[in-house]
Design a protein around this motif. Structure first.
Motif, PDB file in Angstrom:
ATOM      1  N   VAL A  33       0.833  -1.200   0.000  1.00  0.00           N
ATOM      2  CA  VAL A  33       0.000   0.000   0.000  1.00  0.00           C
ATOM      3  C   VAL A  33       0.867   1.249   0.000  1.00  0.00           C
ATOM      4  O   VAL A  33       1.876   1.319   0.689  1.00  0.00           O
ATOM      5  CB  VAL A  33      -0.916  -0.024   1.242  1.00  0.00           C
ATOM      6  CG1 VAL A  33      -1.688   1.260   1.347  1.00  0.00           C
ATOM      7  CG2 VAL A  33      -1.854  -1.198   1.146  1.00  0.00           C
ATOM      8  N   ILE A  39      -0.129 -12.446   1.912  1.00  0.00           N
ATOM      9  CA  ILE A  39      -0.297 -11.351   2.863  1.00  0.00           C
ATOM     10  C   ILE A  39      -0.010 -11.817   4.287  1.00  0.00           C
ATOM     11  O   ILE A  39       0.471 -11.054   5.118  1.00  0.00           O
ATOM     12  CB  ILE A  39      -1.697 -10.731   2.717  1.00  0.00           C
ATOM     13  CG1 ILE A  39      -1.780 -10.014   1.372  1.00  0.00           C
ATOM     14  CG2 ILE A  39      -1.993  -9.752   3.822  1.00  0.00           C
ATOM     15  CD1 ILE A  39      -3.149  -9.611   0.983  1.00  0.00           C
ATOM     16  N   PRO A  67       2.719  -9.051   5.470  1.00  0.00           N
ATOM     17  CA  PRO A  67       1.499  -8.268   5.600  1.00  0.00           C
ATOM     18  C   PRO A  67       1.556  -6.925   4.883  1.00  0.00           C
ATOM     19  O   PRO A  67       0.528  -6.337   4.601  1.00  0.00           O
ATOM     20  CB  PRO A  67       1.367  -8.059   7.106  1.00  0.00           C
ATOM     21  CG  PRO A  67       2.203  -9.118   7.723  1.00  0.00           C
ATOM     22  CD  PRO A  67       3.308  -9.411   6.754  1.00  0.00           C
ATOM     23  N   ARG A  68       2.730  -6.432   4.601  1.00  0.00           N
ATOM     24  CA  ARG A  68       2.780  -5.112   3.982  1.00  0.00           C
ATOM     25  C   ARG A  68       3.014  -5.176   2.486  1.00  0.00           C
ATOM     26  O   ARG A  68       3.316  -4.159   1.851  1.00  0.00           O
ATOM     27  CB  ARG A  68       3.834  -4.246   4.643  1.00  0.00           C
ATOM     28  CG  ARG A  68       3.570  -4.169   6.097  1.00  0.00           C
ATOM     29  CD  ARG A  68       4.017  -2.923   6.770  1.00  0.00           C
ATOM     30  NE  ARG A  68       3.522  -2.972   8.130  1.00  0.00           N
ATOM     31  CZ  ARG A  68       2.377  -2.456   8.496  1.00  0.00           C
ATOM     32  NH1 ARG A  68       1.627  -1.825   7.626  1.00  0.00           N
ATOM     33  NH2 ARG A  68       1.979  -2.546   9.741  1.00  0.00           N
TER      34      ARG A  68
END
Lengths: 382, 537, 252
Positions: free
Chosen positions: B479, B520, B524-525
């Motif tokens: 993100v 993920i 997670p990032r």
């Protein structure tokens, strides 16, 4: 206050809980009487379709409770709750499918119609055991539970939180929807499982069976409520709130956040699975559209409208929204239902963060204050 | 009556030469419905000698059994099967004459001899047509259905052909005729030519020559020829494998660039602002409907409609985005889960609004310059619309990166996202920046809608198909990182395409989804995570 | 908890710790040694790596290289936050972080030393002794009157104290306190210093702080951090005369 026993706090100090329990008791007694004993032409007769409709709402209420437990108390916004519901439903649907036996269109005693249609020769291995009611119920609990355990274990261990978790739970239910739409999966593809005949030897169309299913649903809802209530008033409930409010603070206090999240996530998934298993015999069909991400988000709005973080609020929200849905989609306003639903999402999140329950609370508090003021002030003007 | 017609035509011939020829055409066409096959054959021959561009369609229609006589009027027409009968058009001036039922029409019958004659004449006409597309198509048809009797036409066409691509097609066509001849020399030459061709038909012919019986002997008597064919086949197979690979990559990249277009807008609203916009898919939908509206409003500019639609869709979706931000999202900053729910409500309302306009599924027309394909050889071709979408998505990405990094507006956006209070105190109106950022993200979704209207159906649900994929792309890429979004979109597109042959489209998609879910958990990032203390919490 | 001190030489030992974020060295070859029962103040300009150091000790961030050893033998880099908390390291955040929707009493009950297992908390019943302990701490942080109020209704200073109370009731051997005086009034600051000095009688305490008056009131050994490593260490009056420290603080 802190010395009171758990049972006391569970039953006596929970006023909305008592009201809810009262209503459920009333339903358990009155609905069978007005459906089965009152003659059909009487004004007080409750038609069977209404019993089924009420049963459906109450299944949704269980589902809402399950979501409120993880979202309202632990801050886990799962957009995959509908998937656990559907999995429970499929487990029950598979049992009901096996009960059809050779009464299907093709009259094949060994295979469900859709498998005959697909020219399959034998029952896939994962259908074995579903002839037994007990096994199907076990699976309705176990499959959502195990899926939630594996998924939750992976996600919480890697600290996937907040919107990221929401997005991947949504992806999970989306992937399951695509999978169940495939004919090769052996779950009836597009059409799902339907045309059920009987459950435990009782005709599914008869009023008595419907009423029994309804009563079982009411009792399950009551038990689910107490389970969730017990969890939330225990110390574990306070740890959950602590995780919701300040996750890393909770960690530094020495609590293994992922274990707590995992436990409630699995409990929630199991409750959703049970709700699904109760839903299917009453509605008579389960198909892949139950996995639609839209359904899962709708559950969230039930809880949000009712008031998250209050278990009775979730039940209330599920009943209100679903009644609204039946009312509007049945009438001339059918086209407006999605507008209303959409508006509900927007208005609730902006103006009613605590839902209907919050509004009622504020109103009651205001009235109490007024009464106190009136009592304090000398009454002069009459 | 026939005599009087002829007299008339002779008279007219004297008057105007062109009209005379036209009438000769009309005259011959009438004869196509003559009483005997010999009369018909004569008429066909006569038509063939005319230098008139109307001849070819008539003969072709006759060959295909699509030439009719309208029962009561005796008029000769070309029919095209449609829903409840035949759509007919006049052979004389190609004017449409409406739909006729089967009983109103009488088919002009042909026999085998006439059919052979027609095939050779039509092929000859096609091969010598002025339009290179007709010549190319004809050569391809000949490769598909080799016909000994057309060998001469092909040979003569080969002599006159200037276009290299068509010439090599004709060579293959000739070879596919020769391979079935009895002349060993001709066959050997044919195998040599086919060995360089990649058309599936050519491969099939070589396979036939190189076929073996169960004990491993060639079925072909000429074993030398057969082994040459076999060697050629092995070479062709590897070549075809490479082409298949390139094609998969191309399809994958084009799928990836569709994902990229759908996800870039989200990368801004989610990545830069931290806002979960569930109505993003509906912004795409609005863009697609804007394209439709432009085509309806300005039918005379159909060719340019896509170009006009790009800024229009940006403005429409962008304006709706600004409106949503100012009325709803503004109240919900710092509460991402609530934003998710509120914008989901918006998406429901927008979808239903489109449905209420009875605009359920509309057809957006693809302009001429976007249809068609770039035929590289018999086994490999790239369609124009996909190529344009790849280029377009890259352009949008580049423009956006430029906007964010190099312009004052981009600077303000980054300032507000990183430190709102500080940005405010420096005189940046953060409210406006928020609205514009959100508008930008939505506007880009609108542009994506223009592109998507060219490759999928435009309907109220079209946004929903892309929303989950788009989120997956953004999360997978990391993100807040445009480069990550770019790589994630392309790699997911390519992986999806390569999975398809093994797993099928749906299962391939499921595998990719499950892969991302697992990925993920592991990171997670995302692929290109921003690192540092400040990204925690 | 204090009895254990006699057996160990150092309660916390950092050696050669380095942590890089995208090429930026937040912590650079940091060495630190905290004795049992010691009260240590850590100061340093913004970006000196104080919070990252706390993150590394409490397991939130893993160092690239270096040793982080608790009680002479436990390698903290092998444990996560919950483990480290249960080993006996408590942490107070820079921003007061209490559980806002629980009451003051419930906050303390949650932090109370004890089993942290999921099922044990599900069936947890508070004993008489534990209830007394909570009331004791409530008195210590001066909030008995607000025991049933929600934590979100406390003032900023009260939240700081509640959090310190939660730390103490956790019964850690080492307390890490991040800027406890931030945003406090002068009176509250002095009270906080007194509270920490009091606590340091039974615990080892590491305090990160900007406020020089507060540090002076603590009257302890001071470590100055700069660009991720130790610049100077000693009594406050000695450190303050160090030319390098003056340069760093005045920005030359």
């Amino acid at each position: 206050m802190r010395d009171t026993s758990v049972l006391q706090r569970l039953l006596l100090q929970d006023k909305p809980g008592k009201i809810l329990l009262g209503c459920l008791c009333g339903l358990v007694v009155l609905v069978p009487i007005f459906n089965l004993l009152v003659p059909a032409d009487s004004f007080f007769h409750v038609p069977t379709y209404v019993v089924t409709l009420l049963g459906k709402y109450l299944c949704f209420a269980i589902l809402a409770l399950a979501l409120d437990l993880i979202w309202g108390y632990c801050g886990i916004l799962s957009l995959g709750q509908g998937a656990f519901f559907a999995l429970g439903g499929y487990a029950m649907g598979m049992y009901l499918m096996r009960q059809i036996g050779d009464r299907g269109v093709y009259g094949n005693a060994n295979l469900p119609d859709f498998m005959v249609f697909l020219n399959w020769q034998e029952l896939p291995w994962y259908w074995t055991g579903f002839d037994h009611f007990g096994f199907a119920v076990l699976m309705a609990v176990l499959v959502p539970g195990v899926l939630a355990f594996v998924f939750g274990w992976l996600a919480f261990r890697s600290r996937v939180t907040g919107v990221y978790l929401s997005i991947i739970t949504q992806a999970l239910t989306y992937a399951l929807m695509l999978a169940f739409f495939r004919n090769d999966m052996g779950f009836g593809g597009n059409n799902g499982l339907t045309d059920f005949k009987e459950i435990l030897g009782c005709d599914l169309q008869s009023s008595t069976t419907r009423v029994v299913l309804f009563v079982v649903t009411v009792i399950t809802l009551a038990l689910s409520y107490f389970l969730c209530k017990y969890i939330t008033i225990s110390k574990l409930g306070r740890v959950l709130v602590s995780i919701r409010d300040a996750e890393s603070r909770t960690r530094f206090m020495g609590y293994r956040v992922e274990h707590y999240k995992l436990l409630v996530f699995v409990i929630s998934a199991v409750l959703a699975g049970i709700a699904g298993a109760l839903y299917v015999p009453q509605i008579g069909i389960i198909n892949p559209s139950e996995f639609n991400p839209l359904n899962s988000i709708e559950i969230v709005i039930w809880v949000a409208i009712g008031g998250r973080g209050t278990l009775y609020g979730a039940v209330l929200g599920a009943l209100l929204v679903n009644y609204g849905k039946t009312y509007f989609t049945g009438g001339i306003f059918a086209e407006f239902w999605l507008f209303i639903l959409g508006a509900l999402f927007i208005v609730t999140t902006i103006y009613l963060p605590r839902g209907v329950v919050g509004v009622a609370d504020n109103w009651l508090a205001l009235r109490r204050q007024k009464r106190l003021l009136l009592a304090a002030a000398p009454v002069e003007q009459v | 009556m026939n005599i009087s017609l002829r007299l008339l035509s002779v008279l007219l011939c004297v008057c105007v030469a062109t009209l005379c020829r036209a009438d000769e055409f009309a005259d011959l066409v009438v004869k196509l419905n003559g009483d005997s096959f010999s009369e018909k054959t004569e008429a066909v021959g006569g038509l063939h000698r005319l230098d008139d561009k109307r001849v070819l369609p008539v003969l072709k229609a006759m060959q295909d059994g699509n030439l009719f006589v309208v029962a009561e009027a005796g008029q000769i027409v070309i029919g095209k099967e449609s829903g409840e009968g035949y759509e007919v058009q006049s052979v004389l001036d190609n004017s449409p004459l409406g739909v006729r039922t089967k009983s109103q029409l009488e088919k002009i019958k042909i026999n085998n001899g006439l059919r052979r004659e027609l095939r050779s004449l039509v092929a000859g006409l096609e091969l010598s047509a002025k339009d290179p597309d007709i010549r190319r198509q004809s050569a391809i048809n000949l490769i598909k259905n080799p016909d000994e009797s057309l060998r001469e036409s092909v040979e003569s066409a080969l002599g006159g052909e200037k276009n290299q691509a068509i010439k090599s097609l004709l060579h293959v066509a000739l070879a596919s005729i020769d391979i079935n001849s009895t002349d060993t020399v001709k066959r050997k030459a044919a195998v040599a030519i086919l060995a360089d061709a990649v058309q599936p038909e050519a491969v099939a012919m070589l396979e036939k020559v190189a076929a073996k019986d169960p004990s491993g002997h060639y079925l072909e008597a000429d074993t030398e020829l057969a082994s040459t064919a076999e060697a050629a086949l092995i070479r062709i197979q590897t070549q075809l494998g490479i082409y298949k690979f390139i094609e998969n990559c191309f399809f994958g990249i084009s799928l990836g660039s569709v994902l990229l277009l759908a996800a870039i807008g989200l990368a801004i609203t989610f990545g830069v602002m931290g806002v979960i916009n569930m109505a993003h898919g509906e912004m795409i939908m609005l863009g697609a409907y804007t394209t439709f509206a432009i085509q309806q409003l300005f039918p005379q500019w159909l060719e340019m409609s896509i170009i006009i639609a790009i800024p229009a869709a940006f403005l429409v979706s962008g304006a709706v985005g600004v409106l949503i931000e100012r009325t709803i999202i503004r109240h919900l900053y710092g509460r991402p889960l609530e934003t998710l729910l509120a914008t989901f409500g918006v998406s429901l309302v927008l979808q239903q609004a489109v449905r209420s306009f009875r605009a359920n599924n509309v057809a957006v027309i693809t302009p001429e310059w976007m249809s068609g394909m770039w035929q590289i050889n018999g086994a490999l071709s790239f369609t124009f619309n996909r190529m344009y979408i790849i280029l377009f998505s890259l352009a949008v990405l580049a423009l956006l990166a430029f906007l964010l990094r190099k312009t004052y507006m981009g600077l303000q956006m980054r300032a507000v996202t990183q430190n709102r209070a500080m940005a405010n105190s420096m005189g940046i109106r953060s409210g406006w920046v928020d609205a514009l950022t959100f508008g930008l993200g939505s506007g880009i979704a609108g542009i994506a809608g223009v592109a998507l209207s060219q490759i999928t159906n435009v309907g109220p649900n079209m946004g929903q198909q892309y929303i989950i994929d788009s989120f997956m792309v953004v999360v997978f890429g990391g993100v807040g990182n445009l480069m990550g979004t770019f790589f994630a979109a392309l790699s997911l597109g390519v992986v999806n395409k390569f999975l398809e042959p093994f797993a099928g489209a749906v299962l391939g998609k499921i595998i990719v989804l499950v892969f991302i879910i697992l990925f993920i958990q592991w990171r997670p990032r995302g692929l290109f995570a921003l690192k540092g203390r400040f990204v925690e919490d | 908890m204090t009895q254990a001190h006699s057996a160990v030489k150092s309660i916390l030992y950092l050696n050669g710790v380095t942590k890089t974020f995208d090429g930026f060295k937040a912590i650079n070859n940091l060495c630190l040694d905290i004795r049992p029962g010691e009260l240590r103040a850590i100061i340093g300009p913004n970006g000196a790596g104080k919070t990252t150091m706390m993150d590394i000790i409490t397991g939130k961030t893993k160092p690239d290289v270096g040793e982080v050893v608790f009680r002479d033998s436990i390698d903290l880099t092998q444990h996560d936050e919950a483990d480290i908390a249960n080993l006996g390291i408590g942490r107070k955040f820079q921003k007061p972080t209490v559980i806002e929707s629980l009451s003051v009493w419930e906050n303390l009950e949650l932090a109370l030393a004890g089993k942290r297992n999921v099922f044990q908390t599900l069936f947890f019943r508070l004993t008489q002794a534990q209830a007394h302990r909570v009331d004791e701490i409530l008195a210590l942080i001066g909030l008995p009157a607000r025991r049933d109020d929600l934590a979100r209704n406390l003032s900023h200073g009260q939240k700081q104290w509640l959090e310190i109370g939660m730390l103490i009731i956790q019964a850690p051997q080492l307390l890490l306190v991040d800027e406890p005086a931030a945003g406090m009034t002068d009176y509250e600051t002095m009270e906080t210093a007194k509270l920490l000095k009091n606590i340091s009688k039974d615990h080892s305490v590491v305090v990160v702080e900007h406020d020089m008056e507060f540090i002076r009131a603590l009257d302890s050994r001071v470590t100055v951090l700069h660009e991720g490593s130790v610049l100077a260490e000693g009594r406050l009056d000695v450190v303050q005369k160090d030319q390098r420290v003056i340069d760093v603080y005045l920005g030359r």
